[in-house]
Design an enzyme around this catalytic site. Structure first.
Site, short mmCIF file in Angstrom:
data_model
loop_
_atom_site.label_atom_id
_atom_site.label_comp_id
_atom_site.label_asym_id
_atom_site.label_seq_id
_atom_site.Cartn_x
_atom_site.Cartn_y
_atom_site.Cartn_z
N ASP A 94 -103.61 91.36 -31.33
CA ASP A 94 -102.34 90.90 -31.85
C ASP A 94 -102.68 90.02 -33.07
O ASP A 94 -103.82 89.54 -33.19
CB ASP A 94 -101.62 90.10 -30.76
CG ASP A 94 -100.38 89.41 -31.29
OD1 ASP A 94 -99.61 90.06 -32.03
OD2 ASP A 94 -100.18 88.22 -30.96
N ASP A 125 -100.32 87.29 -34.98
CA ASP A 125 -99.84 85.90 -34.97
C ASP A 125 -100.19 85.21 -33.66
O ASP A 125 -99.87 85.69 -32.58
CB ASP A 125 -98.33 85.86 -35.20
CG ASP A 125 -97.95 86.44 -36.56
OD1 ASP A 125 -98.74 86.31 -37.51
OD2 ASP A 125 -96.86 87.03 -36.66
N ASP A 173 -90.83 79.73 -36.62
CA ASP A 173 -89.97 80.08 -37.75
C ASP A 173 -90.47 81.31 -38.50
O ASP A 173 -90.07 81.55 -39.64
CB ASP A 173 -89.88 78.90 -38.73
CG ASP A 173 -89.25 77.69 -38.08
OD1 ASP A 173 -88.35 77.87 -37.25
OD2 ASP A 173 -89.67 76.56 -38.39
N TYR A 174 -91.40 82.05 -37.90
CA TYR A 174 -91.98 83.25 -38.51
C TYR A 174 -92.98 82.88 -39.62
O TYR A 174 -92.84 81.84 -40.24
CB TYR A 174 -90.92 84.22 -39.05
CG TYR A 174 -90.06 84.80 -37.95
CD1 TYR A 174 -90.36 86.05 -37.41
CD2 TYR A 174 -89.00 84.07 -37.43
CE1 TYR A 174 -89.59 86.56 -36.37
CE2 TYR A 174 -88.23 84.59 -36.39
CZ TYR A 174 -88.53 85.83 -35.87
OH TYR A 174 -87.78 86.34 -34.85
N ASN A 214 -96.18 92.92 -34.11
CA ASN A 214 -94.73 92.98 -34.28
C ASN A 214 -94.35 92.12 -35.48
O ASN A 214 -94.74 90.95 -35.53
CB ASN A 214 -94.01 92.38 -33.07
CG ASN A 214 -93.97 93.31 -31.87
OD1 ASN A 214 -94.47 94.44 -31.90
ND2 ASN A 214 -93.35 92.83 -30.78
N HIS A 231 -89.54 96.54 -37.16
CA HIS A 231 -88.18 96.65 -36.59
C HIS A 231 -87.78 95.40 -35.82
O HIS A 231 -88.61 94.59 -35.44
CB HIS A 231 -88.11 97.87 -35.66
CG HIS A 231 -88.61 99.13 -36.30
ND1 HIS A 231 -89.76 99.78 -35.90
CD2 HIS A 231 -88.13 99.82 -37.36
CE1 HIS A 231 -89.96 100.83 -36.66
NE2 HIS A 231 -88.99 100.88 -37.57
MG LIG Z 1 -98.72 86.77 -31.02
ZN LIG Z 2 -90.92 99.34 -34.34
#
Ligand SMILES: [Mg+2]
Ligand SMILES: [Zn+2]
Length: 188
Positions: A8, A10, A19-20, A52, A92
């Site tokens: 992964d 992040d 807050d992304y 993601n 998405h």
């Molecule tokens: Mg993560």
């Molecule tokens: Zn997706």
């Protein structure tokens, strides 16, 4: 058995943010993680990233910005003597009904195909959230939770961790994997 570790992003490779991570300035890799990826590469492991990135669907940043972060990540890893073989991301949102947003396994299927593998069975999936491990489980991966990012919170919740091994960070996972590999004691 493919010598593959899927990470992964992040909270595993770089600091996560509630807050992304919206810009190159906010993309703050952990030095220990960059170093760990380089050590995996040098030990003969293939490294891929499955991330993601719903911030794209939410309009917080665009694909160009994401690509700039990934170029930076690759450069840092290359300078340290390592390589990320494939980066798969889901742009998405939760309501988009896609098949790639973890916990669904679409990103991992993409990695499998991009690397020309028959199966991901026995590969490692390393994440800081339950959904990372669930995506790995769906593909027969072995799973490791790191306590960086959201990992400490995930560990505290404790649900669904099943057979996941837990490490302080990617460096600790890598120490363990590369040392037990020599004695074959990490094999299932
Ligand atoms: Mg993560
Ligand atoms: Zn997706």
């Amino acid at each position: 058995m493919p010598q593959l570790v899927i990470l992964d992003r992040d909270g595993v490779i770089n600091r996560d943010s509630d807050d992304y991570v919206k810009s190159l300035d906010e993309f703050l890799p952990y030095p220990q993680a960059i170093e760990a990826i380089a050590r995996l590469t040098q030990a003969g492991w293939t490294v891929a990233v499955a991330t993601n990135q719903s911030g794209i669907a939410r309009g917080y940043y665009d694909v160009d910005t994401l690509e700039a972060m990934h170029t930076e990540m690759q450069t840092l890893v290359n300078v340290a003597g390592g390589k990320i073989d494939h980066i798969a991301y889901c742009p998405h949102g939760p309501d988009d009904d896609c098949s790639c947003r973890k916990p669904l396994p679409g990103l991992l299927e993409r990695i499998r195909d991009a690397l020309g593998l028959e199966t991901l069975e026995g590969s490692w999936m390393v994440g800081d959230s339950l959904r990372d491990l669930q995506a790995g489980d769906a593909m027969g991966c072995q799973s490791a939770l790191v306590r960086t990012g959201k990992g400490a919170r995930t560990e505290l919740k404790g649900t669904g961790l099943g057979h996941a091994r837990i490490f302080d960070d990617l460096a600790a996972f890598t120490d363990w994997l590369l040392s037990c590999e020599k004695t074959a004691s990490c094999h299932y």
